[in-house]
Design an enzyme around this catalytic site. Structure first.
Site, PDB file in Angstrom:
ATOM      1  N   ASP A 147      -4.610  -1.972  -9.049  1.00  0.00           N
ATOM      2  CA  ASP A 147      -3.591  -2.269 -10.069  1.00  0.00           C
ATOM      3  C   ASP A 147      -4.145  -3.147 -11.208  1.00  0.00           C
ATOM      4  O   ASP A 147      -3.535  -3.230 -12.260  1.00  0.00           O
ATOM      5  CB  ASP A 147      -2.392  -3.002  -9.434  1.00  0.00           C
ATOM      6  CG  ASP A 147      -1.787  -2.233  -8.267  1.00  0.00           C
ATOM      7  OD1 ASP A 147      -2.060  -1.028  -8.146  1.00  0.00           O
ATOM      8  OD2 ASP A 147      -1.051  -2.843  -7.470  1.00  0.00           O
ATOM      9  N   HIS A 292      -2.319   8.031  -2.814  1.00  0.00           N
ATOM     10  CA  HIS A 292      -3.452   7.316  -2.223  1.00  0.00           C
ATOM     11  C   HIS A 292      -4.803   7.956  -2.510  1.00  0.00           C
ATOM     12  O   HIS A 292      -5.838   7.369  -2.174  1.00  0.00           O
ATOM     13  CB  HIS A 292      -3.236   7.147  -0.716  1.00  0.00           C
ATOM     14  CG  HIS A 292      -2.068   6.269  -0.419  1.00  0.00           C
ATOM     15  ND1 HIS A 292      -0.773   6.728  -0.490  1.00  0.00           N
ATOM     16  CD2 HIS A 292      -2.000   4.948  -0.124  1.00  0.00           C
ATOM     17  CE1 HIS A 292       0.057   5.733  -0.219  1.00  0.00           C
ATOM     18  NE2 HIS A 292      -0.656   4.639  -0.005  1.00  0.00           N
TER      19      HIS A 292
HETATM   20  O1  F6P Z   1      -1.273  -2.579  -4.787  1.00  0.00           O
HETATM   21  C1  F6P Z   1      -2.010  -1.428  -4.611  1.00  0.00           C
HETATM   22  C2  F6P Z   1      -1.124  -0.232  -4.391  1.00  0.00           C
HETATM   23  O2  F6P Z   1      -1.949   0.893  -4.290  1.00  0.00           O
HETATM   24  C3  F6P Z   1      -0.032  -0.033  -5.449  1.00  0.00           C
HETATM   25  O3  F6P Z   1      -0.534   0.548  -6.622  1.00  0.00           O
HETATM   26  C4  F6P Z   1       0.967   0.811  -4.695  1.00  0.00           C
HETATM   27  O4  F6P Z   1       2.264   0.661  -5.200  1.00  0.00           O
HETATM   28  C5  F6P Z   1       0.866   0.267  -3.304  1.00  0.00           C
HETATM   29  O5  F6P Z   1      -0.391  -0.363  -3.188  1.00  0.00           O
HETATM   30  C6  F6P Z   1       1.006   1.318  -2.211  1.00  0.00           C
HETATM   31  O6  F6P Z   1       0.958   0.699  -0.978  1.00  0.00           O
HETATM   32  P1  F6P Z   1       0.808   1.415   0.437  1.00  0.00           P
HETATM   33  O7  F6P Z   1      -0.635   1.698   0.669  1.00  0.00           O
HETATM   34  O8  F6P Z   1       1.319   0.405   1.391  1.00  0.00           O
HETATM   35  O9  F6P Z   1       1.587   2.693   0.373  1.00  0.00           O
END
Ligand code: F6P
Length: 369
Positions: A147, A292
């Site tokens: 981010d 992801h």
């Molecule tokens: O903070 C990093 C991040 O990839 C954000 O961009 C996203 O909203 C969040 O983590 C997603 O988290 P998780 O891996 O728990 O789904």
């Protein structure tokens, strides 16, 4: 010679660049030549699964082995080539108001004789590090998050690799978009910061980029699309950050509820917008959530290098006994700032200098006239 133990952990969402940082913490701490100069000997232990590793070091049902174990130079030799984190990670918050386990963490730091701690993470992980520091733990931080929303640093590990993924995926979408004369709305991560969407969109030449820092008007998006078509565009790529929203609306959430650090799970604005555009323009529009994929894969060259520099600098701070700091990158130099400053506020896009609120895109004037 005095022997001190350094513990290293990675917390929060994984990303590329973590393994290079771990490797260089280990190599720098264990380096023979430096050891002689410093007149102090370090050993390094890896702490698995972020703060969970200090809450339950001996492991639990989902742990493969004890969570605290020695790291050697030989073990980490090839780690900089790999994505994710070989130490594992979690979103465990020891200071969760509903279940405060910070005392257990401090006790385990003592029990496992961890003299110094290197916490690699974003605002949440480094927020915990800062609280521990205030309670007497000798901790230093390394910034990571795709981010790029931490203050006090121009770079956070994982960002450039994620921007590369966005660019590559959009390159792929272009050929199919062009063949069908479609619009693709590509949703990126980034939470409340627009960096990934903005710089990913700029790198891939997106026609429209929507970011959380500037609420957009759906009518304006449609107008821009139709204007582009009138000028001869065969297809369009629109990049939207997961945290972006139309004015007057709230963020689109994927799941109700919040995590241990109080964050909502964002996602879905891309599909919402695709439907709105189709309804208004009748041009076939598809939403794509990169999700992801942006955090996966091998670190790009820049993340390997920055992971290296940050890992080395973190050990430099320990050698100097300069705790409560986060290493960072500022104006072309590796620096260190107080953890407190790094987490004080989110670093977000400045719409006055970095965003074009008429075109919904990056700036077309960069040098002041
Ligand atoms: O903070 C990093 C991040 O990839 C954000 O961009 C996203 O909203 C969040 O983590 C997603 O988290 P998780 O891996 O728990 O789904």
């Amino acid at each position: 010679m005095d022997k001190k133990r350094i513990g290293v952990l990675t917390g929060g969402g994984d990303c590329a660049g973590l393994n290079p940082a771990i490797k260089w913490v280990v190599k720098t701490a264990l380096d023979d030549r430096l050891k002689r100069k410093r007149k102090i000997e370090y050993e390094v232990v890896g702490i698995r699964d972020g703060w969970k590793g200090l809450v339950q070091p001996e492991g639990d049902a989902d742990a493969v082995a004890p969570r605290i174990y020695p790291l050697t130079e030989e073990m980490v030799r090839t780690w900089d080539r790999y994505g994710g984190t070989n130490l594992g990670t979690s979103r465990t918050n020891p200071y969760d108001p509903k279940n405060d386990r910070s005392k257990i963490v401090r006790e385990n730091i003592e029990r496992y004789r961890i003299d110094f701690l290197v916490a690699i993470g974003g605002e949440d992980t480094l927020g915990v590090a800062q609280k521990l520091y205030r309670e007497g733990v000798k901790v230093v931080g390394i910034p990571k998050t795709i981010d790029k929303d931490l203050s006090g640093t121009d770079y956070t590990l994982g960002f450039e690799t994620a921007v590369n993924v966005i660019t590559e995926e959009i390159d792929r979408l272009r050929t199919t978009a062009g063949s069908h004369r479609r619009i693709f709305v590509v949703e990126t991560m980034g939470r409340h910061a627009g960096w990934l969407a903005l710089e990913g969109g700029e790198s891939s030449g997106a026609y429209i980029i929507l970011i959380p820092e500037y609420d957009f008007e759906i009518e304006r998006v449609n107008e821009l699309v139709l204007e582009g078509r009138r000028k001869g565009a065969r297809y369009d790529i629109i990049v939207v950050a997961e945290g972006a929203k139309p004015s007057g609306c709230s963020e689109v959430v994927k799941e109700e509820g919040i995590d241990g650090f109080g964050h909502k799970v964002l996602g879905g604005i891309g599909d919402f917008l695709a439907k709105e555009i189709f309804q208004a323009t009748k041009i076939e529009t598809r939403g794509i959530i990169l999700s992801h994929l942006q955090r996966g894969g091998a670190p790009c060259a820049y993340d390997r290098r920055m992971g290296r520099y940050f890992g080395i600098a973190a050990v430099d701070l320990i050698v100097r006994e300069d705790f409560g700091k986060m290493v960072g990158y500022r104006n072309g130099k590796i620096t260190a700032v107080p953890l407190e400053e790094a987490i004080a506020k989110l670093n977000v896009v400045d719409i006055h200098t970095q965003y074009d609120t008429e075109r919904y895109n990056g700036r077309r004037t960069i040098l002041e006239t």
